[in-house]
Design a protein around this motif. Structure first.
Motif, PDB file in Angstrom:
ATOM      1  N   ARG A 100       0.826  -1.204   0.000  1.00  0.00           N
ATOM      2  CA  ARG A 100       0.000   0.000   0.000  1.00  0.00           C
ATOM      3  C   ARG A 100       0.863   1.258   0.000  1.00  0.00           C
ATOM      4  O   ARG A 100       0.512   2.252  -0.639  1.00  0.00           O
ATOM      5  CB  ARG A 100      -0.906  -0.007   1.228  1.00  0.00           C
ATOM      6  CG  ARG A 100      -1.876   1.171   1.269  1.00  0.00           C
ATOM      7  CD  ARG A 100      -2.781   1.080   2.481  1.00  0.00           C
ATOM      8  NE  ARG A 100      -2.000   1.152   3.723  1.00  0.00           N
ATOM      9  CZ  ARG A 100      -2.544   1.095   4.931  1.00  0.00           C
ATOM     10  NH1 ARG A 100      -3.849   0.924   5.065  1.00  0.00           N
ATOM     11  NH2 ARG A 100      -1.777   1.168   6.008  1.00  0.00           N
ATOM     12  N   ASP A 101       2.008   1.187   0.674  1.00  0.00           N
ATOM     13  CA  ASP A 101       2.837   2.382   0.830  1.00  0.00           C
ATOM     14  C   ASP A 101       4.139   2.329   0.052  1.00  0.00           C
ATOM     15  O   ASP A 101       4.910   3.287   0.104  1.00  0.00           O
ATOM     16  CB  ASP A 101       3.171   2.614   2.308  1.00  0.00           C
ATOM     17  CG  ASP A 101       1.915   2.824   3.142  1.00  0.00           C
ATOM     18  OD1 ASP A 101       0.969   3.423   2.615  1.00  0.00           O
ATOM     19  OD2 ASP A 101       1.897   2.372   4.300  1.00  0.00           O
ATOM     20  N   GLY A 102       4.410   1.236  -0.639  1.00  0.00           N
ATOM     21  CA  GLY A 102       5.687   1.183  -1.330  1.00  0.00           C
ATOM     22  C   GLY A 102       5.870  -0.093  -2.126  1.00  0.00           C
ATOM     23  O   GLY A 102       4.943  -0.903  -2.278  1.00  0.00           O
ATOM     24  N   LEU A 103       7.092  -0.239  -2.622  1.00  0.00           N
ATOM     25  CA  LEU A 103       7.452  -1.385  -3.444  1.00  0.00           C
ATOM     26  C   LEU A 103       8.648  -2.077  -2.806  1.00  0.00           C
ATOM     27  O   LEU A 103       9.619  -1.427  -2.430  1.00  0.00           O
ATOM     28  CB  LEU A 103       7.816  -0.919  -4.858  1.00  0.00           C
ATOM     29  CG  LEU A 103       8.362  -1.985  -5.807  1.00  0.00           C
ATOM     30  CD1 LEU A 103       7.271  -2.986  -6.182  1.00  0.00           C
ATOM     31  CD2 LEU A 103       8.949  -1.330  -7.066  1.00  0.00           C
ATOM     32  N   GLU A 104       8.558  -3.413  -2.693  1.00  0.00           N
ATOM     33  CA  GLU A 104       9.676  -4.197  -2.190  1.00  0.00           C
ATOM     34  C   GLU A 104      10.218  -5.037  -3.333  1.00  0.00           C
ATOM     35  O   GLU A 104       9.465  -5.712  -4.053  1.00  0.00           O
ATOM     36  CB  GLU A 104       9.219  -5.094  -1.039  1.00  0.00           C
ATOM     37  CG  GLU A 104      10.362  -5.834  -0.358  1.00  0.00           C
ATOM     38  CD  GLU A 104       9.897  -6.623   0.848  1.00  0.00           C
ATOM     39  OE1 GLU A 104       9.938  -6.075   1.967  1.00  0.00           O
ATOM     40  OE2 GLU A 104       9.475  -7.785   0.669  1.00  0.00           O
ATOM     41  N   ILE A 105      11.534  -4.992  -3.504  1.00  0.00           N
ATOM     42  CA  ILE A 105      12.199  -5.708  -4.595  1.00  0.00           C
ATOM     43  C   ILE A 105      13.120  -6.751  -3.987  1.00  0.00           C
ATOM     44  O   ILE A 105      13.976  -6.428  -3.161  1.00  0.00           O
ATOM     45  CB  ILE A 105      13.021  -4.734  -5.469  1.00  0.00           C
ATOM     46  CG1 ILE A 105      12.143  -3.593  -5.969  1.00  0.00           C
ATOM     47  CG2 ILE A 105      13.680  -5.468  -6.626  1.00  0.00           C
ATOM     48  CD1 ILE A 105      12.942  -2.431  -6.531  1.00  0.00           C
ATOM     49  N   GLU A 106      12.950  -7.995  -4.402  1.00  0.00           N
ATOM     50  CA  GLU A 106      13.815  -9.070  -3.920  1.00  0.00           C
ATOM     51  C   GLU A 106      14.432  -9.785  -5.108  1.00  0.00           C
ATOM     52  O   GLU A 106      13.726 -10.282  -5.991  1.00  0.00           O
ATOM     53  CB  GLU A 106      13.028 -10.060  -3.062  1.00  0.00           C
ATOM     54  CG  GLU A 106      13.909 -11.170  -2.489  1.00  0.00           C
ATOM     55  CD  GLU A 106      13.140 -12.103  -1.566  1.00  0.00           C
ATOM     56  OE1 GLU A 106      13.729 -13.103  -1.112  1.00  0.00           O
ATOM     57  OE2 GLU A 106      11.945 -11.826  -1.289  1.00  0.00           O
ATOM     58  N   VAL A 107      15.745  -9.802  -5.158  1.00  0.00           N
ATOM     59  CA  VAL A 107      16.478 -10.495  -6.222  1.00  0.00           C
ATOM     60  C   VAL A 107      17.413 -11.492  -5.548  1.00  0.00           C
ATOM     61  O   VAL A 107      18.264 -11.111  -4.731  1.00  0.00           O
ATOM     62  CB  VAL A 107      17.291  -9.505  -7.084  1.00  0.00           C
ATOM     63  CG1 VAL A 107      18.004 -10.255  -8.214  1.00  0.00           C
ATOM     64  CG2 VAL A 107      16.394  -8.419  -7.651  1.00  0.00           C
ATOM     65  N   GLY A 108      17.232 -12.775  -5.860  1.00  0.00           N
ATOM     66  CA  GLY A 108      18.062 -13.817  -5.253  1.00  0.00           C
ATOM     67  C   GLY A 108      18.563 -14.792  -6.297  1.00  0.00           C
ATOM     68  O   GLY A 108      18.009 -14.890  -7.401  1.00  0.00           O
ATOM     69  N   ASP A 109      19.629 -15.501  -5.951  1.00  0.00           N
ATOM     70  CA  ASP A 109      20.147 -16.542  -6.851  1.00  0.00           C
ATOM     71  C   ASP A 109      20.382 -17.817  -6.052  1.00  0.00           C
ATOM     72  O   ASP A 109      20.249 -17.827  -4.827  1.00  0.00           O
ATOM     73  CB  ASP A 109      21.429 -16.071  -7.555  1.00  0.00           C
ATOM     74  CG  ASP A 109      22.554 -15.732  -6.573  1.00  0.00           C
ATOM     75  OD1 ASP A 109      22.831 -16.555  -5.682  1.00  0.00           O
ATOM     76  OD2 ASP A 109      23.147 -14.640  -6.700  1.00  0.00           O
ATOM     77  N   ASP A 110      20.725 -18.886  -6.750  1.00  0.00           N
ATOM     78  CA  ASP A 110      20.918 -20.176  -6.088  1.00  0.00           C
ATOM     79  C   ASP A 110      22.383 -20.522  -5.937  1.00  0.00           C
ATOM     80  O   ASP A 110      22.745 -21.685  -5.766  1.00  0.00           O
ATOM     81  CB  ASP A 110      20.202 -21.288  -6.867  1.00  0.00           C
ATOM     82  CG  ASP A 110      20.790 -21.483  -8.264  1.00  0.00           C
ATOM     83  OD1 ASP A 110      21.571 -20.608  -8.715  1.00  0.00           O
ATOM     84  OD2 ASP A 110      20.466 -22.496  -8.904  1.00  0.00           O
ATOM     85  N   GLY A 111      23.253 -19.506  -6.004  1.00  0.00           N
ATOM     86  CA  GLY A 111      24.680 -19.769  -5.832  1.00  0.00           C
ATOM     87  C   GLY A 111      25.004 -20.111  -4.398  1.00  0.00           C
ATOM     88  O   GLY A 111      24.165 -20.005  -3.495  1.00  0.00           O
ATOM     89  N   THR A 112      26.227 -20.544  -4.184  1.00  0.00           N
ATOM     90  CA  THR A 112      26.660 -20.872  -2.824  1.00  0.00           C
ATOM     91  C   THR A 112      27.373 -19.667  -2.229  1.00  0.00           C
ATOM     92  O   THR A 112      27.846 -18.786  -2.935  1.00  0.00           O
ATOM     93  CB  THR A 112      27.629 -22.065  -2.840  1.00  0.00           C
ATOM     94  OG1 THR A 112      28.792 -21.697  -3.588  1.00  0.00           O
ATOM     95  CG2 THR A 112      26.979 -23.275  -3.479  1.00  0.00           C
ATOM     96  N   SER A 113      27.422 -19.596  -0.926  1.00  0.00           N
ATOM     97  CA  SER A 113      28.132 -18.504  -0.256  1.00  0.00           C
ATOM     98  C   SER A 113      29.407 -19.000   0.396  1.00  0.00           C
ATOM     99  O   SER A 113      29.869 -18.479   1.386  1.00  0.00           O
ATOM    100  CB  SER A 113      27.222 -17.872   0.808  1.00  0.00           C
ATOM    101  OG  SER A 113      26.802 -18.854   1.736  1.00  0.00           O
TER     102      SER A 113
END
Length: 370
Positions: free
Chosen positions: A303-316
């Motif tokens: 309602r008040d904004g936009l949330e952007i989530e970008v993820g990958d399946d790589g290892t850390s």
């Protein structure tokens, strides 16, 4: 008018007033002598350096004017007025007031009371006018300084925005081109068709990059917008073009999905462009550094904004190699890309977090008010 012109005009006016007064009153007034005229010339000449030495010039002009008056050159006060105002405007109010007191004391010597009162009223009025002029000058100078500082801040912000855009465009496109070039070189002899596909992707990505670079560089040549003030050379970046970014990443061998949650609606231009650039840089990092083969882009419309989530399946767990730019346990080393994404979010009043995802890989989570 230059200082020389002011000095010449004040000198001529003082001499003219003194001579005309004598001629107008016949034998009742004392004729100014040569020495009196020379003193008026000295007072006028001193005005040439009034801006550099305002207090010294006021003292010289006051002494010369009073001396000339005593020798019969009455009404020759123009140079003294100029020196007085210069001292007040320069902030030397004590010196200016002292000159008024001295001038008043000399002028009222053996003069009628009515003349004394009129002269006092005139000097007080003169001081008030000078103070008002000084206040107006100070306010005007403060306004000019404020406008200059605002202009400098705006220019700095524009340069920073252009630098971020150039980084995003170049880094994303070059990353895809680099991957495709390696693919083409590796498969040129064994699988020429796949090599051809990689070269075709390089041609398309480089063409799109040239268009975006032309638009960004156009803003450097024309402060009012793209070159010539016409339409942009490429479509304006926004979430509507995220499928293009995903297609470029797919051409580099990544499986990229783009999805949205919540009631999709048009976004303000600034938020729309920032969302595009954040996703672009996040996918660039995935193509360049991720050990995985897939990535996801999710837009959550609140309602008040936009949330952007970008993820990958790589290892850390990939160790950091000096100069390699590869990710370690804490994610990518902070560089221009992550810094640019965070700056874009903060500029809109939002926030950005980047680090290992809850299910592995790397995640970028941005929140933008809309």
């Amino acid at each position: 008018m230059t200082d020389a012109g002011i000095a010449a005009l004040a000198t001529a006016a003082d001499i003219a007033f003194s001579v005309s007064r004598h001629q107008g009153h016949g034998q009742l007034s004392r004729q100014p002598g040569v020495f009196a005229i020379l003193l008026l010339i000295v007072a006028g000449a001193a005005l040439l350096v009034r801006r550099r030495y305002p207090r010294a010039v006021l003292a010289v002009v006051l002494a010369a004017t009073l001396g000339a008056t005593a020798l019969g050159a009455a009404n020759g006060w123009i140079a003294l007025l100029v020196a007085f105002f210069t001292a007040v405007l320069g902030g030397y109010r004590v010196t200016a007031i002292a000159s008024l007191v001295i001038g008043y004391g000399v002028s009222v010597w053996r003069s009628p009371l009515v003349f004394d009162l009129l002269l006092l009223a005139g000097l007080v009025t003169l001081l008030l006018v000078a103070e008002l002029s000084r206040a107006l000058n100070a306010r005007s100078a403060a306004d000019r300084q404020g406008r200059a500082e605002a202009s400098a801040r705006l220019a700095s912000e524009e340069r920073l925005a252009i630098a971020r855009d150039l980084h995003d465009v170049v880094a994303h496109s070059i990353s895809v081109i680099n991957v495709q070039a390696n693919t083409a070189l590796h498969l040129m002899d064994r699988q020429p068709e796949r090599a051809r596909e990689a070269l075709t992707a390089i041609r398309e990505v480089s063409g799109q990059a040239l268009g975006e670079l032309g638009t960004v560089l156009g803003t450097l040549r024309d402060v009012n917008g793209p070159v010539g003030g016409g339409a942009p050379l490429t479509p304006v970046p926004g979430v509507a073009r995220l499928d293009e970014l995903a297609a470029r990443a797919r051409s580099a061998g990544f499986d990229v999905s783009v999805n949205a949650e919540g009631p999709v609606r048009p976004l303000p231009a600034g938020v729309d462009a920032a969302a595009y650039r954040i996703v672009q840089e996040a996918l660039t990092n995935t193509v360049r550094h991720s050990a995985g083969r897939s990535a996801s882009v999710l837009l959550r419309y609140g309602r008040d904004g936009l949330e952007i989530e970008v993820g990958d399946d790589g290892t850390s767990t990939v160790p950091d190699a000096p100069g390699s730019g590869r990710r370690g346990a804490a994610g990518p080393r902070p560089g221009n890309g992550l810094r640019g994404m965070a700056e874009r979010a903060r500029a809109l009043g939002g926030s950005l977090d980047a680090g290992p995802g809850p299910d592995g890989g790397f995640r970028v989570l941005a929140r933008l008010p809309a």
